[in-house]
Scaffold this active site. Sequence first.
Site, mmCIF file in Angstrom:
data_model
loop_
_atom_site.group_PDB
_atom_site.id
_atom_site.type_symbol
_atom_site.label_atom_id
_atom_site.label_comp_id
_atom_site.label_asym_id
_atom_site.label_seq_id
_atom_site.Cartn_x
_atom_site.Cartn_y
_atom_site.Cartn_z
ATOM 1 N N ASP A 1 21.297 6.954 61.861
ATOM 2 C CA ASP A 1 21.845 6.216 62.999
ATOM 3 C C ASP A 1 22.913 5.237 62.534
ATOM 4 O O ASP A 1 22.610 4.172 62.005
ATOM 5 C CB ASP A 1 20.717 5.466 63.700
ATOM 6 C CG ASP A 1 21.190 4.733 64.954
ATOM 7 O OD1 ASP A 1 22.320 5.019 65.404
ATOM 8 O OD2 ASP A 1 20.443 3.889 65.463
ATOM 9 N N ASP B 1 28.659 7.056 66.741
ATOM 10 C CA ASP B 1 27.219 6.793 66.663
ATOM 11 C C ASP B 1 26.440 8.078 66.419
ATOM 12 O O ASP B 1 26.231 8.873 67.336
ATOM 13 C CB ASP B 1 26.747 6.128 67.957
ATOM 14 C CG ASP B 1 25.248 5.889 67.968
ATOM 15 O OD1 ASP B 1 24.675 5.740 66.880
ATOM 16 O OD2 ASP B 1 24.662 5.872 69.054
#
Length: 471
Positions: free
Chosen positions: A86, A283
């Site tokens: 992440d 992201d």
Amino acid sequence: MDAKTRKATVPWMTMFFLVLSANFPLCSSAASQLSDNKKSTTHPKGRNGFRSSFLFPVTGNVYPLGYYSISLTIGNPPRVFELDIDTGSDLTWVQCDAPCTGCTKSIDRLYKPNKHILVSCEHPSCGVVHFPDSPQCEKPDDQCDFEINYVDHGSVLGVVVSDVLTLRFMNGSRIRLHLTFGCAYDIKNPGPYNPPGAGVLGLGNGKASLLSQLRGFDLTRNVLGHCLSGKGGGFLFLGDDLVPSGMSWMPMLANSKNYLSSPAEVLFDGKPTGIKGLKVVFDSGSSYTYFDFQVYGAVLDLVRRGLNGKPLDTVQDKALPICWKGTKPFKSVQDVKNYFSTLTLSFPDTPVIQLELQPEAYLIVTEDGNACFGILNGTEAGLGDSNIIGDISLIDKMVVYDNEKQRIGWISANCNRLPQPGTLSFDRSLDSHYNEDFQQPYAASFGVADENYPKTQDSGESKARIQNREL
């Protein structure tokens, strides 16, 4: 689609953005924590005076799994945990048995912390967890607790720990050292699907990330990259040994807590759309790409108009909100991509730099043989006016986040094989076997952190939950 199914599109939000000093304070020096001390200290360092980079095989896919993850060895004795990668958050955390409420793994697969690894409330790293506030502790030696609140009303509560991680450099050396991360023992997930991994590997640009901690030990550059294959799998690297020449580089937006682009203009089929000033966050914690409702509506309208006269009809599919069927079921995106046009993000501040989103970068083909639109309404998903470039739009590209030079780069790449150290040749196939037990229509994945975090240790409900879970 019904409201419950749509809610699964919401990425888990609000990870920590933590600020630490350049040398992350730990219990002992890096040199004293090397498992193979003699071998590691005598092994030649990599270029630029650093020991080397770290390379991890990645498993997962955008659909049907909805995540990409790596395996990380934690603890003594060491155990392997699968963590979702992440770039939208800093703090790495693992589901742990303290005991745990709401954990998605069986008790034998949870991380089991010991009291001696707890970070105390007076420790500097606890202060940065609660930055810009200060921890409100009754005693300086109280455990350092943290709470993460998500836009979709989910949350993670836990304690900050410092435990041994075992890592292997690309040059062959192995290292064991104490790094700081979160032990999550109270997890609330309002969505219908559980997060797939045992936790999250935070790769954001804050200094609480594992990469920043490794850089603080002068072990590697503060550079990371990932190459996610459209066929599933890929690789992740920490350090700059695998950064290729010929990349398209774009400066990160200054003073941002995310990997945020400079303003972009949207082109459709190579033509201006009138959509300008679009700032996007890169992201890897979001399976899909999200635009705010105005941009999303405009882009979807362009795509639909481009399909006029094509042999496609709209269809309902549990996978995503917007889908089309053909005269016969599609087997892959290759069967349908010629009906769709390329979307392009052009960055006026760096005119020669463009991020092309060909149909493969915004479409999936579902198990029912339908083609579905992998760009979602971010406002509806609870992201406000944020715009996110997720995994679907990053596949088959090497994407590099250079925190030292404050830039983001990308280049088309074969992500199906691990690269040789010091080169971009590929020497072995990646394991393409995934957890067959995990299936979901589309992921409620961990995503970009909300800046309204975290609650202090004496805040209302969280304090009660913490008091019931002291280690």
